[in-house]
Enzyme design. Structure first.
Site, PDB file in Angstrom:
ATOM      1  N   ALA A 143      41.503  83.286  45.633  1.00  0.00           N
ATOM      2  CA  ALA A 143      41.299  81.929  45.114  1.00  0.00           C
ATOM      3  C   ALA A 143      41.029  80.895  46.187  1.00  0.00           C
ATOM      4  O   ALA A 143      41.024  79.700  45.899  1.00  0.00           O
ATOM      5  CB  ALA A 143      42.517  81.507  44.295  1.00  0.00           C
ATOM      6  N   THR A 144      40.784  81.315  47.421  1.00  0.00           N
ATOM      7  CA  THR A 144      40.608  80.342  48.496  1.00  0.00           C
ATOM      8  C   THR A 144      39.170  79.843  48.640  1.00  0.00           C
ATOM      9  O   THR A 144      38.912  78.940  49.435  1.00  0.00           O
ATOM     10  CB  THR A 144      41.067  80.928  49.851  1.00  0.00           C
ATOM     11  OG1 THR A 144      40.351  82.148  50.109  1.00  0.00           O
ATOM     12  CG2 THR A 144      42.562  81.215  49.845  1.00  0.00           C
TER      13      THR A 144
ATOM     14  N   GLY B 135      34.795  80.149  46.684  1.00  0.00           N
ATOM     15  CA  GLY B 135      33.872  80.772  45.736  1.00  0.00           C
ATOM     16  C   GLY B 135      34.337  80.804  44.297  1.00  0.00           C
ATOM     17  O   GLY B 135      34.929  79.846  43.787  1.00  0.00           O
TER      18      GLY B 135
ATOM     19  N   ARG C 230      44.134  85.732  51.369  1.00  0.00           N
ATOM     20  CA  ARG C 230      44.515  86.194  52.709  1.00  0.00           C
ATOM     21  C   ARG C 230      44.587  85.051  53.705  1.00  0.00           C
ATOM     22  O   ARG C 230      45.256  85.151  54.722  1.00  0.00           O
ATOM     23  CB  ARG C 230      43.515  87.243  53.210  1.00  0.00           C
ATOM     24  CG  ARG C 230      43.549  88.556  52.448  1.00  0.00           C
ATOM     25  CD  ARG C 230      42.586  89.572  53.034  1.00  0.00           C
ATOM     26  NE  ARG C 230      41.196  89.139  52.933  1.00  0.00           N
ATOM     27  CZ  ARG C 230      40.365  88.989  53.954  1.00  0.00           C
ATOM     28  NH1 ARG C 230      40.774  89.205  55.174  1.00  0.00           N
ATOM     29  NH2 ARG C 230      39.117  88.610  53.751  1.00  0.00           N
ATOM     30  N   ARG C 231      43.870  83.949  53.429  1.00  0.00           N
ATOM     31  CA  ARG C 231      43.830  82.818  54.362  1.00  0.00           C
ATOM     32  C   ARG C 231      44.912  81.808  53.976  1.00  0.00           C
ATOM     33  O   ARG C 231      44.735  81.008  53.063  1.00  0.00           O
ATOM     34  CB  ARG C 231      42.444  82.175  54.349  1.00  0.00           C
ATOM     35  CG  ARG C 231      41.365  83.092  54.899  1.00  0.00           C
ATOM     36  CD  ARG C 231      39.995  82.457  54.848  1.00  0.00           C
ATOM     37  NE  ARG C 231      39.467  82.401  53.498  1.00  0.00           N
ATOM     38  CZ  ARG C 231      38.240  81.953  53.193  1.00  0.00           C
ATOM     39  NH1 ARG C 231      37.445  81.516  54.157  1.00  0.00           N
ATOM     40  NH2 ARG C 231      37.821  81.928  51.946  1.00  0.00           N
TER      41      ARG C 231
ATOM     42  N   SER D 213      29.491  92.564  38.914  1.00  0.00           N
ATOM     43  CA  SER D 213      28.232  92.128  39.524  1.00  0.00           C
ATOM     44  C   SER D 213      27.090  92.782  38.768  1.00  0.00           C
ATOM     45  O   SER D 213      27.257  93.846  38.165  1.00  0.00           O
ATOM     46  CB  SER D 213      28.194  92.569  40.995  1.00  0.00           C
ATOM     47  OG  SER D 213      26.906  92.402  41.545  1.00  0.00           O
TER      48      SER D 213
ATOM     49  N   TYR E  10      28.367  99.183  47.981  1.00  0.00           N
ATOM     50  CA  TYR E  10      28.733  97.984  47.237  1.00  0.00           C
ATOM     51  C   TYR E  10      28.438  98.170  45.755  1.00  0.00           C
ATOM     52  O   TYR E  10      29.286  97.879  44.893  1.00  0.00           O
ATOM     53  CB  TYR E  10      27.984  96.752  47.761  1.00  0.00           C
ATOM     54  CG  TYR E  10      28.243  95.529  46.917  1.00  0.00           C
ATOM     55  CD1 TYR E  10      29.498  94.932  46.903  1.00  0.00           C
ATOM     56  CD2 TYR E  10      27.241  94.992  46.103  1.00  0.00           C
ATOM     57  CE1 TYR E  10      29.757  93.829  46.104  1.00  0.00           C
ATOM     58  CE2 TYR E  10      27.486  93.884  45.312  1.00  0.00           C
ATOM     59  CZ  TYR E  10      28.742  93.301  45.309  1.00  0.00           C
ATOM     60  OH  TYR E  10      28.994  92.215  44.507  1.00  0.00           O
TER      61      TYR E  10
ATOM     62  N   THR F 289      27.496  81.368  47.134  1.00  0.00           N
ATOM     63  CA  THR F 289      28.870  81.115  47.580  1.00  0.00           C
ATOM     64  C   THR F 289      28.967  81.632  49.015  1.00  0.00           C
ATOM     65  O   THR F 289      27.966  81.785  49.693  1.00  0.00           O
ATOM     66  CB  THR F 289      29.878  81.844  46.678  1.00  0.00           C
ATOM     67  OG1 THR F 289      29.663  83.260  46.797  1.00  0.00           O
ATOM     68  CG2 THR F 289      29.715  81.434  45.214  1.00  0.00           C
TER      69      THR F 289
END
Length: 251
Positions: free
Chosen positions: A9-10, A12, A33-34, A139, A152, A187
């Site tokens: 949620a940090t 994009g 993570r940040r 995606s 991916y 993003t």
């Protein structure tokens, strides 16, 4: 009060989803993570919307952290109404025979295993209440493989399959499960894929009016607003100039 949990949620899609649900009055659990960015987003949501926010700092790839941090939240926060499994990334764009195996591990561990670890903690809480909605961010790469997309694309195809499996297995518990598959969206996605190379990242969207993070958040929120007997199982969204992961019109 309804509660939404948004992973990654940090920035994009994740930040846009957290903001959109908070604006609608949801209390919000955000993960990332940040740590510094997580605290910034938490403060912003609290000040702007007056909702309760629980910020959880952990890496979805680490099952022990997921189980300890997410699994250890207070009882009142476990009544999660909506889980948005957003944490994910693309790393590298190489032919498969030249692929970086560390990139492969990062994508598999985040996009597939991370989604599973978080869901594994939350699903029993929803099951015990026979209600809830899980939204997995996939995606257009889940639907069609493109050159150099190999691993991916495979991870997002796995998200598609896991979503179908969840829908089937959670059917008796009246838990909704939805996959939202965005196409080209501007993003941090391409900056992460190309490891900070701005020129390569910008080239991805050249000639396109791409989706925004808010476009995706609006669709995610819409999926949660339908009557209790209605569930969108699978939703693919693209810019008007994109038909799928391969075909675009950049004129």
């Amino acid at each position: 009060m309804a509660i939404v949990l948004v992973t990654g949620a940090t920035a994009g899609f994740g930040q846009a989803c957290a903001t959109t649900f908070a604006a609608k009055g949801y209390d919000v659990i955000i993960t990332g993570r940040r740590k510094e960015r997580l605290e910034e987003v938490s403060t912003q949501l609290t000040q702007e919307f007056g909702v309760n926010v629980l910020a959880l700092h952990f890496d979805v790839r680490n099952q022990d952290e997921v189980n300890t941090v997410l699994g250890g939240i207070p009882e009142e926060w476990r009544r999660i109404d909506v889980l948005v499994n957003n944490a994910g990334l693309a790393a590298g764009l190489d032919p498969i025979d030249q692929g970086n195996t560390e990139d492969w591990d990062a994508m598999i561990d985040t996009n597939i295993k991370g989604l599973l670890y978080v869901s594994h903690v939350v699903m029993p809480w929803m099951r015990s209440r026979t209600s809830g909605h899980i939204i997995n961010i996939g995606s257009t790469a889940a639907k069609i493989v493109y050159a150099k997309g190999n691993v991916y694309c495979a991870t997002k195809a796995a998200v598609d399959a896991i979503t179908q499996g969840m829908r089937i297995d959670l059917l008796p518990y009246r838990i909704k499960v939805t996959a939202v598959h965005p196409g080209a969206a501007e993003t941090e996605f391409s900056m992460v894929r190309f490891k900070g190379n701005e020129d390569k990242a910008k080239a991805v969207y050249e000639g396109l009016i791409a989706l925004s993070a808010q476009d995706v958040a609006d669709v995610v929120y819409y999926c949660t607003t339908l009557p209790p007997h209605v569930c969108i199982n699978d939703l693919v969204m693209t810019p008007i100039q994109q038909a799928n992961a391969y075909y675009t019109d950049r004129k």
